[in-house]
Design a protein around this motif. Structure first.
Motif, short mmCIF file in Angstrom:
data_model
loop_
_atom_site.label_atom_id
_atom_site.label_comp_id
_atom_site.label_asym_id
_atom_site.label_seq_id
_atom_site.Cartn_x
_atom_site.Cartn_y
_atom_site.Cartn_z
N TYR A 40 16.79 6.64 -3.08
CA TYR A 40 15.36 6.51 -2.27
C TYR A 40 15.47 5.11 -1.92
N LEU A 43 9.72 1.31 1.05
CA LEU A 43 9.12 0.80 1.93
C LEU A 43 7.70 0.06 1.98
N GLY A 47 5.95 1.06 7.04
CA GLY A 47 7.19 1.77 6.96
C GLY A 47 8.49 0.95 7.14
N HIS A 129 6.63 8.54 -6.86
CA HIS A 129 5.36 8.45 -5.86
C HIS A 129 4.25 7.80 -6.47
N ILE A 138 5.74 2.38 -0.66
CA ILE A 138 5.96 3.93 -0.59
C ILE A 138 7.68 4.02 -1.12
N SER A 140 10.39 6.33 -0.10
CA SER A 140 10.95 7.49 0.70
C SER A 140 12.44 7.96 0.41
N ASP A 142 13.86 9.84 2.76
CA ASP A 142 14.46 10.22 3.89
C ASP A 142 16.00 9.76 3.98
N PRO A 145 17.00 6.34 6.44
CA PRO A 145 15.40 5.60 6.84
C PRO A 145 15.81 4.52 7.78
#
Length: 209
Positions: A40, A43, A47, A129, A138, A140, A142, A145
């Motif tokens: 992970y 962020l 973002g 989280h 945060i 993420s 993604d 990223p």
């Protein structure tokens, strides 16, 4: 952790746990073990990767993987808090390390048997989280990223059956690899859901331990 049902007490469309549990019940005699390596990225609320210069980039990748020291790792206090939260909650967390891209981390869960793997992994994600919320940043998942020559993030799967863990287990391992090879693209399709960005971080190799 719970399954979501509709008013008829039937699993909703997104409740894949019910299907997975049925499969795990069919193969329970094989005692399947799973170990997950969850990557992970931390962020800022805007973002931008946590700890990165706001108007630029950190130095090239190389010194960050499994690193220590200011300037090499960002957010270790978050990582440590998450680890302790998992231990307190009874999640079978088994390790953590800084990843290739700065502000990127990994933790390991398992080994867990059968459907319990999914339960432990989902709760570990929830706790990540929730921990990040306390720090005002945060987490993420993604798969990519940051565009460009920066490491992506995924979730490695380590898997074995009881036969694989016994003497001469390589025979069972080779049989499993042969079966997987015949369903390669079906597995990609099921995982990917036609999102091209995710393909860059799809781990189609199952590590057997």
């Amino acid at each position: 952790m719970c399954e979501v049902l509709n008013y008829k007490q039937e699993p909703v469309a997104t409740n894949n746990r019910r299907t997975c549990k049925a499969v795990m019940e069919e193969v329970k005699e094989d005692r399947p073990w799973f170990g997950m390596e969850q990557e992970y990225t931390l962020l800022d609320v805007d973002g931008h990767p946590f700890g990165w210069p706001k108007q630029g980039f950190p130095g090239p990748q190389g010194p960050y993987y499994c690193a220590v020291g200011t300037g090499n790792v960002y957010g270790r206090d978050v990582v440590e808090a998450h680890y302790r939260a998992c231990m307190f909650a009874g999640v079978k967390i088994a390790g953590t390390n800084a990843e290739v891209m700065p502000a990127q981390w990994e933790y390991q869960v398992g080994p867990c048997e059968g459907i319990s793997m999914g339960d432990h992994l989902w709760i570990s994600r929830f706790l990540l989280h929730r921990t990040c919320e306390d720090f005002g940043i945060i987490a993420s998942f993604d798969p990519k990223p940051v565009n460009g020559d920066w490491n992506g993030a995924g979730c490695h799967t380590n898997y074995s059956t009881e036969a694989m863990r016994q003497k001469d287990g390589i025979v069972a391992i080779n049989k499993a690899v042969e079966k997987l090879s015949k369903r390669h693209f079906s597995h990609i399709k099921a995982y990917d859901h036609s999102k091209r960005r995710r393909r860059c971080r799809l781990h189609v190799i199952i590590y057997l331990f």
